[in-house]
Design an enzyme around this catalytic site. Structure first.
Site, PDB file in Angstrom:
ATOM      1  N   GLU A 147       0.878  -1.158   0.000  1.00 37.07           N
ATOM      2  CA  GLU A 147       0.000   0.000   0.000  1.00 37.07           C
ATOM      3  C   GLU A 147       0.922   1.216   0.000  1.00 37.07           C
ATOM      4  O   GLU A 147       1.583   1.494   1.000  1.00 37.07           O
ATOM      5  CB  GLU A 147      -0.819  -0.054   1.284  1.00 37.07           C
ATOM      6  CG  GLU A 147      -2.197   0.506   1.177  1.00 37.07           C
ATOM      7  CD  GLU A 147      -2.882   0.490   2.536  1.00 37.07           C
ATOM      8  OE1 GLU A 147      -3.076   1.588   3.065  1.00 37.07           O
ATOM      9  OE2 GLU A 147      -3.190  -0.590   3.064  1.00 37.07           O
ATOM     10  N   ASP A 175      -5.523   9.648   9.819  1.00 37.04           N
ATOM     11  CA  ASP A 175      -4.278   9.101  10.343  1.00 37.04           C
ATOM     12  C   ASP A 175      -3.962   9.569  11.746  1.00 37.04           C
ATOM     13  O   ASP A 175      -4.209  10.712  12.114  1.00 37.04           O
ATOM     14  CB  ASP A 175      -3.121   9.471   9.402  1.00 37.04           C
ATOM     15  CG  ASP A 175      -3.168   8.656   8.131  1.00 37.04           C
ATOM     16  OD1 ASP A 175      -3.154   7.418   8.231  1.00 37.04           O
ATOM     17  OD2 ASP A 175      -3.249   9.254   7.039  1.00 37.04           O
TER      18      ASP A 175
END
Ligand SMILES: Cc1ncc(COP(=O)(O)O)c(C=O)c1O
Lengths: 402, 268
Positions: free
Chosen positions: B52, B63
């Site tokens: 990824e 995040d």
């Protein structure tokens, strides 16, 4: 495409995890807006807590600096907690209870939305956490103390530009983690659907009242309605009732900061193109890669790189027009209103006043201007005192508002 | 363009070996472009099945602190979106399908079709889009249908059956199941919500279901790999590269990746 578009703008660009909460909110607010119980309670709070309807004040001495136009201020500065923000906050806090949630979180720039949220949380017995960029906690220290006094937890955010945009990032991270118990009490007309529409509807009362008041006062509709535009909530609130009044110009005033050429500003419409930030598609200050560009303004409440999607729609469709006032122009208007009328405006609102000075000069002495005075300047006394050099050296170095 | 193997085929191969796939995330440009590309090659060498490839973004609202810090540093050092294509080429050459994970405005700004074409040309396998839901993805769905790129949308513990159906119908390659409500970052336990979500997702789709958010050790990889088709690890790998000299970081990264690869091989 989802609901909640204003032409091409708006939408829901958020993690899937938030979709159920947004759907729950959309359903709750749709029901509430038709529920006499909710509307009655909100109306009671407006009258007995906020102090609505807010009055209008004609300001002839200030108007002498606006090309002789008649100028009428809508006094949202007189609301409890000192700005228009309380209108939206009380309504969303009631919705929070209806959704069975016990905690609210909010972002704040100038601190006005945070103070209003902390106030409503105290009133209704909700837990409250407010995210605020570290830069803003410093330039609006008085409001940090106010929020804490009201029992809210204030979390300074140091990431990124450490201003409003970063506070929203942090609030969204909290929300996605605690969405089961927590409502994100967003403070302006941006974010994913249904926020832009819902927050506008909760501020619509500003324009509804003002339209009636100016008809009573002047016997006619204004030639222009003028408001400052950060995220755009006070502007949407006063504009919305006038949208169908074709002869009324709707004028939004963005923060021109140190000037467009300097790059240090928040005049989205003067400089940018559409993109996605914080869940919505709207005009956005971004670089060639799509990274957000940091905005700058003397006014914390206007210091945001994007703008509510309905403003983008009104702008591209031509129904509203947007101009900007630089820090200099806003502070000149700030000083003028203080000296000519004895009203200390929020620096955000001073941008609308600067806009009125220009629009009045353009439209001339026969014209009638309605200006949204979105907030009062108590929180800005330190910033203004420094700007005008009113403090002795020791106090100027001390930092923090007081 | 050479024949590229997609994520679904790789996961099927892992399934034939009676194990979950290891899906490893790192952002481009952290700590610098060259080291980040080398780091992704090491992931492949050490046993990751799918990479990824993250693209640094100014406002990474999905995040947690580890990835926030890493991408902020990458941006400070001048990382550009187009650097991602350098990484996808290298990962493809190393033998794993690279899926690009990024926030939607970066694609919008480049132009959805243009970005898709460049991705295909540089060996990219598809996109993982944490802030794009299928409801808003018409342009991307058309571009990925045209190019054959995978499109991975996310499901979460809060997703209703109706949402699971809608999201999985739009996915190609695999479905990304977020194990907990929250942002990226290591957690001491992955929790039962993940297992439950995988079951509910499997009930509405035949696509593989990979689980992300919170996995950081071989033991957790084994546990999640026992019930999911793939185990996605991000923050722990980024942490291995954080606050270390590049060579030291790469060595730590290799060791952790081997442990995770061992984990997915012992889970069942
Ligand atoms: C007094 C005042 N006016 C205006 C604004 C800008 O927000 P909006 O554009 O949503 O009205 C703020 C924001 O903090 C504010 O405090």
């Amino acid at each position: 495409m989802t609901d909640g578009r204003f032409g091409a703008f708006g939408g829901r660009y958020v993690p899937e995890a938030l979709i159920p909460a947004l759907e729950q909110l959309d359903e709750a607010r749709s029901k509430a807006m038709l529920d006499p119980g909710f509307l009655g309670e909100l109306d009671r709070l407006h009258r007995t807590y906020t102090g609505r309807p807010s009055i209008v004040t004609e300001v002839p001495r200030f108007a002498e600096h606006c090309g002789g136009a008649r100028v009428v201020l809508k006094r949202e500065d007189l609301n409890h907690t000192g700005s228009h923000k309380i209108n939206n906050v009380l309504a969303q806090a009631l919705l929070t209870q209806r959704m069975g949630k016990s905690r609210v979180i909010a972002e704040t720039g100038a601190g006005q939305h945070g103070v209003a949220t902390a106030t409503a949380a105290a009133l209704l017995g909700l837990d409250c956490r407010v995210y605020m960029g570290r830069v803003d906690t410093e330039r609006q220290a008085l409001n940090v103390a106010r929020m804490r006094m009201l029992g809210a937890e204030v979390v300074p955010v140091s990431t990124g530009s450490a201003t409003l945009k970063d506070a929203i990032n942090e609030a969204l991270r909290d929300w996605v983690t605690n969405v089961g118990t927590t409502h994100y009490l967003l403070g302006t007309v941006t974010g994913p659907h249904p926020f832009p529409e819902m927050v506008r509807d909760f501020h619509r009362i500003i324009g509804v009242e003002a339209r009636g008041q100016i008809l009573d006062l002047a016997g006619r509709l204004p030639d222009a309605v003028i408001a400052c535009v950060g995220g755009g909530s006070n502007a949407m609130g006063i504009f919305h009732r006038f949208i169908d009044d074709e002869g009324v110009r709707l004028v939004g005033v963005e923060a021109g900061g140190e000037g467009i050429a300097s790059g240090r500003h928040a005049a989205r419409f003067a400089s940018s193109s559409p993109g996605v930030l914080h869940g919505t598609f709207s005009y956005l200050m971004q670089d060639d890669d799509g990274q957000t560009i940091e905005s700058h303004s003397i006014s914390a409440g206007l210091d945001y790189p994007s703008v509510g999607p309905e403003h983008s729609y009104l702008r591209d469709s031509g129904r509203a027009e947007y101009r900007y006032a630089t820090d200099e122009q806003a502070m000149r208007a700030f000083e003028l209103l203080c000296r000519t009328e004895g009203i200390i405006p929020a620096i955000e609102s001073a941008h609308a006043l600067a806009g009125a000075m220009e629009v009045g000069s353009e439209l001339g002495p026969e014209s009638l201007l309605l200006v949204n005075l979105s907030g009062r300047g108590d929180k800005d006394v330190h910033t203004a005192a420094r700007w005008f050099g009113l403090l002795d050296d020791a106090a100027a170095d001390g930092g923090g508002d007081a | 363009m050479t024949q590229t193997v997609g994520a679904e085929a790789v996961i099927a191969r892992c399934r034939a070996e009676n194990r979950a796939a290891l899906v490893a995330y790192l952002p481009v440009g952290f700590p610098d472009l060259k080291t980040s590309v080398r780091a992704m090659e090491i992931l492949v060498e050490a046993g990751a099945d799918i990479i990824e490839v993250g693209v640094p973004y100014s406002d990474p609202l999905m995040d947690g602190p580890v990835i926030q810090r890493a991408v902020a540093l990458a941006l400070e050092r001048g990382s550009r979106v187009a650097d991602v294509f350098t990484a996808t080429e290298a990962v493809r050459a190393a033998g794993a399908p690279p899926l690009v994970m990024l926030y939607w405005n970066l694609v919008l700004r480049a132009g959805v079709d243009r970005f898709a074409d460049r991705l295909v040309a540089s060996g990219g396998g598809g996109l993982i889009t944490p802030d794009l839901i299928p409801d808003e993805a018409a342009e991307w769905i058309a571009a990925s249908d045209r190019t054959g790129l995978d499109r991975v949308f996310l499901v979460a513990p809060s997703s209703t059956t109706e949402r699971l159906q809608r999201v999985t119908r739009a996915c190609r390659g695999f479905v990304y199941a977020a194990s907990t409500m929250g942002v990226t970052g290591a957690r001491s336990s992955v929790g039962s919500a993940a297992r439950d979500l995988v079951e509910r997702t499997r009930a509405v789709t035949d696509l593989p279901v990979c689980v992300g958010l919170g996995v950081s050790t071989g033991e957790q990889a084994a546990e999640v790999g026992s019930f999911a088709d793939g185990v996605i690890v991000g923050s722990a790998l980024v942490a291995a590269l954080t606050d270390r000299e590049p060579e030291e970081g790469l060595a730590a990264l290799r060791t952790l990746t081997e442990e995770l690869a061992q984990g997915v091989r012992t889970g069942r």
